[in-house]
Design a protein around this motif. Structure first.
Motif, mmCIF file in Angstrom:
data_model
loop_
_atom_site.group_PDB
_atom_site.id
_atom_site.type_symbol
_atom_site.label_atom_id
_atom_site.label_comp_id
_atom_site.label_asym_id
_atom_site.label_seq_id
_atom_site.Cartn_x
_atom_site.Cartn_y
_atom_site.Cartn_z
ATOM 1 N N TYR A 247 -67.395 27.840 25.527
ATOM 2 C CA TYR A 247 -67.498 27.517 24.082
ATOM 3 C C TYR A 247 -66.518 26.510 23.356
ATOM 4 C CZ TYR A 247 -66.401 29.028 19.108
ATOM 5 O OH TYR A 247 -66.272 28.921 17.841
ATOM 6 N N ILE A 248 -65.427 26.022 24.097
ATOM 7 C CA ILE A 248 -64.736 24.965 23.590
ATOM 8 C C ILE A 248 -65.374 23.808 23.875
ATOM 9 C CG2 ILE A 248 -63.366 24.774 25.982
ATOM 10 C CD1 ILE A 248 -60.969 24.298 24.165
ATOM 11 N N ALA A 249 -66.197 23.401 24.611
ATOM 12 C CA ALA A 249 -67.052 22.337 24.849
ATOM 13 C C ALA A 249 -67.932 22.309 23.951
ATOM 14 C CB ALA A 249 -67.612 22.147 26.379
ATOM 15 N N GLN A 250 -68.577 23.551 23.529
ATOM 16 C CA GLN A 250 -69.756 23.370 22.484
ATOM 17 C C GLN A 250 -69.009 23.150 21.212
ATOM 18 O OE1 GLN A 250 -71.331 27.519 21.887
ATOM 19 N NE2 GLN A 250 -72.603 26.677 20.203
ATOM 20 N N VAL A 251 -67.831 23.730 20.818
ATOM 21 C CA VAL A 251 -67.376 23.124 19.732
ATOM 22 C C VAL A 251 -67.046 21.597 19.459
ATOM 23 C CG1 VAL A 251 -65.162 23.506 18.329
ATOM 24 C CG2 VAL A 251 -66.393 25.353 19.365
ATOM 25 N N TRP A 252 -66.167 21.244 20.633
ATOM 26 C CA TRP A 252 -65.949 19.695 20.629
ATOM 27 C C TRP A 252 -66.922 18.794 20.454
ATOM 28 C CZ3 TRP A 252 -61.085 17.467 20.703
ATOM 29 C CH2 TRP A 252 -61.139 16.022 21.114
#
Length: 384
Positions: A247-252
């Motif tokens: 999820y953090i990669a998706q947001v970034w």
């Protein structure tokens, strides 16, 4: 390589800029250029520690240049001072975090990893006693080796001179690290990794000294072969074979979905498979072309190419020693010397072809440089 979220492409770019500047330092040396070269070297070193041996190559360039000895010494000193400041800063930070002064924990982990690839071939009957501080770790290592002999169930054990013991959570080094922090739930992964590194470094050094023959046979020799034709490693898989991101990669990266798209039929990248073969071939071509260049006394006809080849040979030799003894060998780590070697192999082949066809060779650039010396013009050497 630039499609991956890593420092590899940036480090490669800095290395090529730095190496190109060395030619200018030899041909058109100025104090500003020497200072700029030292700064580029410093930035490259902060990105990746492979640049640790770069000053040795810079020394060769500086002492070929046409400038005063004091300026040469000054250029060398600036590089070492900048790198020394960064090493001191990093060491102090690790001292504050772990209680141990160390430049980088990676060294400790790499040393232990390399040693285990030799130690696993030491028969139990030939084992030497270990100091008390290593006994717990050593027992875990021997237990791991005894329980992973079946390579069908443990395919990672069939690898030679790899980095599995550094990163695989099943490796004895990683298990030992976790055991040291069972009672400390507040310690993060980075602190754990950095804290055990000094002991791993000492343990790995102990094993290498105790079993030098095994280390040469089972680690250095296979690693040298890898240097000749470096493996593609994880560049052979898009997104390391995973079809989604966290999820953090998706947001970034502002992805609409966690699911990744690829132009390949699967996540296997085969477009780079030819590079190890090409690299091995070019190493062969470079070596024999260089021998021919020396035998035919091409260094007397192409003075500037001779200067360049001295840098290339120095780069190749120093990088070979550093890579085989102290660094994992993979295509992404070797692209810089590969590109340089390939370029100069082309120059050498050009010389050999002209010589074979009886074409007269003149170092025209030397004549042009001499003509423009008094004008202060800056020229680009077409040979490079």
């Amino acid at each position: 390589m630039a499609n991956y979220v890593s420092s590899d492409a940036f480090f490669l770019s800095l290395s090529l800029i730095w190496f190109t500047q060395l030619f200018w330092i030899i041909d058109q040396p100025t104090n500003k250029l020497i200072l700029l070269n030292a700064i580029i070297l410093f930035i490259a070193f902060t990105v990746r520690y492979n640049a640790l041996f770069y000053p040795l190559i810079a020394i060769v360039a500086l002492f070929q240049g046409r400038h005063k000895t004091l300026h040469k010494i000054g250029g060398i000193a600036i590089s070492f001072i900048l790198i020394g400041i960064f090493i001191t800063y990093s060491s102090n930070k690790y001292k504050k975090l772990t209680g141990h002064r160390q430049f980088t924990p990676f060294t400790g982990w790499q040393t232990a990893n390399n040693a285990l690839y030799a130690y696993r071939y030491v028969d139990s009957s030939k084992r030497h006693s270990v100091p008390k501080r290593y006994q717990q770790l050593d027992q875990m290592v021997r237990t791991y080796f005894d329980t992973t002999r079946d390579t069908k169930k443990n395919p990672q054990e069939s690898l030679m001179a790899s980095t599995v013991y550094m990163w695989d959570e099943r490796s004895p080094l990683c298990i030992y690290m976790e055991n040291q922090f069972k009672k400390d739930s507040t310690a993060g992964p980075f602190k754990k990794w950095a804290t055990v590194a000094p002991l791993l470094s000492d343990y790995g050094g102990f094993l290498i000294r105790e079993y030098p023959k095994e280390f040469i046979k089972y680690y250095l020799a296979p690693n040298a072969i890898k240097y000749y034709a470096p493996p593609v490693e994880f560049l052979s898989q898009y997104s390391t074979g995973v079809d989604s991101v966290t999820y953090i990669a998706q947001v970034w990266f502002d992805y609409k979905s966690k699911k990744l798209k690829t132009h390949f039929k699967d996540y296997q990248v085969k477009s780079l498979d030819f590079l190890p073969i090409l690299t091995g071939t070019m190493n062969f071509v470079l070596f024999f072309s260089l021998i021919s260049f020396i035998t035919l006394k091409g260094y007397k006809q192409y003075v500037k190419l001779n200067h360049g080849m001295l840098l290339v040979v120095t780069l190749w030799l120093v990088n070979f020693g550093f890579s085989v003894f102290a660094s994992p060998i993979a295509l992404r780590f070797q692209l810089f010397p590969i590109l340089v070697s390939f370029s100069f192999s082309v120059f050498l082949m050009e010389y050999l072809i002209k010589s074979a066809n009886g074409i007269k060779i003149e170092d025209k650039n030397t004549q042009i440089s001499d003509t423009l010396t008094n004008t202060g013009d800056v020229i680009v050497n077409p040979n490079f």
